[in-house]
Design an enzyme around this catalytic site. Structure first.
Site, PDB file in Angstrom:
ATOM      1  N   ASN A  11       0.865  -1.173   0.000  1.00 36.42           N
ATOM      2  CA  ASN A  11       0.000   0.000   0.000  1.00 36.42           C
ATOM      3  C   ASN A  11       0.908   1.231   0.000  1.00 36.42           C
ATOM      4  OD1 ASN A  11      -1.762   2.070   0.520  1.00 36.42           O
ATOM      5  ND2 ASN A  11      -2.362   1.354   2.572  1.00 36.42           N
TER       6      ASN A  11
ATOM      7  N   LYS B 148       0.091   4.230  -0.158  1.00 36.70           N
ATOM      8  CA  LYS B 148      -0.538   5.397   0.483  1.00 36.70           C
ATOM      9  C   LYS B 148      -0.338   6.638  -0.412  1.00 36.70           C
ATOM     10  CE  LYS B 148      -0.065   3.073   4.864  1.00 36.70           C
ATOM     11  NZ  LYS B 148       0.090   3.153   6.314  1.00 36.70           N
TER      12      LYS B 148
ATOM     13  N   HIS C  23      -9.426   1.201   5.349  1.00 37.57           N
ATOM     14  CA  HIS C  23      -8.126   1.360   6.004  1.00 37.57           C
ATOM     15  C   HIS C  23      -8.291   2.294   7.204  1.00 37.57           C
ATOM     16  CE1 HIS C  23      -3.961   2.402   6.756  1.00 37.57           C
ATOM     17  NE2 HIS C  23      -3.624   1.342   6.040  1.00 37.57           N
TER      18      HIS C  23
ATOM     19  N   GLU D  50      -6.583   4.631   8.203  1.00 42.10           N
ATOM     20  CA  GLU D  50      -6.335   6.043   7.879  1.00 42.10           C
ATOM     21  C   GLU D  50      -7.567   6.671   7.227  1.00 42.10           C
ATOM     22  OE1 GLU D  50      -2.656   5.319   5.803  1.00 42.10           O
ATOM     23  OE2 GLU D  50      -1.683   4.863   7.702  1.00 42.10           O
TER      24      GLU D  50
ATOM     25  N   GLU E 201      -4.927  -4.891  10.745  1.00 37.29           N
ATOM     26  CA  GLU E 201      -3.868  -3.906  10.927  1.00 37.29           C
ATOM     27  C   GLU E 201      -4.099  -3.169  12.235  1.00 37.29           C
ATOM     28  OE1 GLU E 201      -2.086  -2.678   6.834  1.00 37.29           O
ATOM     29  OE2 GLU E 201      -3.783  -1.385   7.274  1.00 37.29           O
TER      30      GLU E 201
ATOM     31  N   GLY F   4       3.087   2.244  10.736  1.00 37.43           N
ATOM     32  CA  GLY F   4       4.052   3.327  10.561  1.00 37.43           C
ATOM     33  C   GLY F   4       4.829   3.687  11.811  1.00 37.43           C
TER      34      GLY F   4
ATOM     35  N   SER G  92       3.862  -2.194  10.213  1.00 42.07           N
ATOM     36  CA  SER G  92       5.319  -2.257  10.361  1.00 42.07           C
ATOM     37  C   SER G  92       5.913  -3.603   9.953  1.00 42.07           C
ATOM     38  CB  SER G  92       5.735  -1.885  11.795  1.00 42.07           C
ATOM     39  OG  SER G  92       5.394  -0.535  12.075  1.00 42.07           O
TER      40      SER G  92
ATOM     41  N   GLY H  96       5.147   1.322   4.520  1.00 36.28           N
ATOM     42  CA  GLY H  96       6.449   1.948   4.275  1.00 36.28           C
ATOM     43  C   GLY H  96       7.429   1.083   3.504  1.00 36.28           C
TER      44      GLY H  96
HETATM   45  P1  13P Z   1       3.347   0.339   7.602  1.00 28.44           P
HETATM   46  O1  13P Z   1       3.857  -0.944   6.976  1.00 28.44           O
HETATM   47  O2  13P Z   1       4.055   1.548   7.091  1.00 28.44           O
HETATM   48  O3  13P Z   1       3.275   0.239   9.072  1.00 28.44           O
HETATM   49  O4  13P Z   1       1.821   0.513   7.070  1.00 28.44           O
HETATM   50  C1  13P Z   1       0.937  -0.541   7.199  1.00 28.44           C
HETATM   51  C2  13P Z   1      -0.306  -0.190   6.493  1.00 28.44           C
HETATM   52  O5  13P Z   1      -1.053   0.672   6.930  1.00 28.44           O
HETATM   53  C3  13P Z   1      -0.602  -0.886   5.241  1.00 28.44           C
HETATM   54  O6  13P Z   1      -1.894  -0.644   4.807  1.00 28.44           O
END
Ligand code: 13P
Length: 255
Positions: free
Chosen positions: A11, A13, A103, A105, A173, A179, A217, A239
């Site tokens: 992802n 983002k 998600h 976010e 998640e 993150g 992560s 990330g």
């Molecule tokens: P990270 O791998 O950056 O923690 O993000 C996870 C995520 O939100 C994937 O959708």
């Protein structure tokens, strides 16, 4: 027990201008192709979810690759007066075969709730996309001992009626692990994933075949221990999916 094919999904983002996005997709396609020529067909599915501005370009870059493309969100409707939104049909038209919905976010930044996520997943299904439905508790909820209950109610509330193992993937998640570099312990992930599997069994006839990903992560150095858990069927990577070597290293733990 049903054999589930692992899915490693990136992802991106809100990252990726044209040149870097295409270069990243091309680098991954190259890694997949050279693995295939050395070892034969991949035994897992690979997916990247770029920002919607790059869906078509990345799809074209991956036209000869086994790597699929997905969106990061879709509207509940197919078209209409909804400034700034993107529909599932538009993502499909731009070459996507998956879309992430719900998600954390989106839930946090845009106030999305389970009812909306459920309709978004149904919208994805209606035009032939596989919905990746995200669920996960906050730190406060975990600290109060509510993680399983929250995840269970998000799952039950976000699954549309027509969901099945071929049109739906679940991504657990934990919000506090996204993150942050903090990863849920292997025992916690195993417990939640088993609970998700049990929740799926109450709702779907083919629950055993639904893939349940872990996200939060995930990095090359922690992927192997997470991916070998019985009820973990892949990863949703943020990330580390922005670096071709890291994303490939995560996938390689399952090859
Ligand atoms: P990270 O791998 O950056 O923690 O993000 C996870 C995520 O939100 C994937 O959708």
């Amino acid at each position: 027990m049903t054999e589930r094919r692992l899915l490693i999904a990136g992802n991106w983002k809100m990252h990726g201008l044209h040149r870097e996005g295409v270069a990243l997709a091309a680098a991954l396609a190259e890694k997949a192709a050279s693995h295939q020529s050395a070892h034969g067909p991949l035994h897992l599915d690979l997916l990247i979810c770029p920002p919607a501005t790059l869906s078509r370009e990345v799809s074209e870059t991956l036209a000869e690759s086994v790597i699929s493309v997905g969106g990061q969100d879709c509207h509940t409707l197919e078209r209409g007066a909804h400034t700034g939104d993107v529909s599932a049909a538009m993502l499909k038209d731009a070459g996507c075969s998956y879309v992430i919905v719900g998600h954390s976010e989106r839930r946090a930044d845009h106030g999305e709730n389970n009812d909306q996520v459920k309709i978004k997943a149904a919208a994805a299904h209606a035009c032939g996309l596989t919905a990746i439905i995200c669920i996960g508790e906050t730190r406060e909820q975990r600290d109060r001992g509510e993680a399983m209950a929250i995840v269970g109610s998000q799952l039950a509330g976000s699954l549309p009626d027509e969901a099945n193992a071929s049109n739906t993937v679940i991504a657990y998640e934990p919000v506090w692990a996204i993150g942050t570099g903090l990863v849920a312990t292997v025992a916690d992930v195993a417990e939640i994933h088993a609970g998700v599997r049990a929740g799926l069994a109450k709702a779907l006839s083919d629950a055993d075949a639904v893939r349940v990903l872990y996200g939060g992560s995930v990095k090359p150095d922690n992927a192997a221990e997470l991916m070998e858990l019985e009820d973990v069927d892949g990863a949703l990577v943020g990330g580390a999916s922005l670096d071709a070597d890291d994303f490939w290293a995560i996938a390689a733990t399952c090859l």
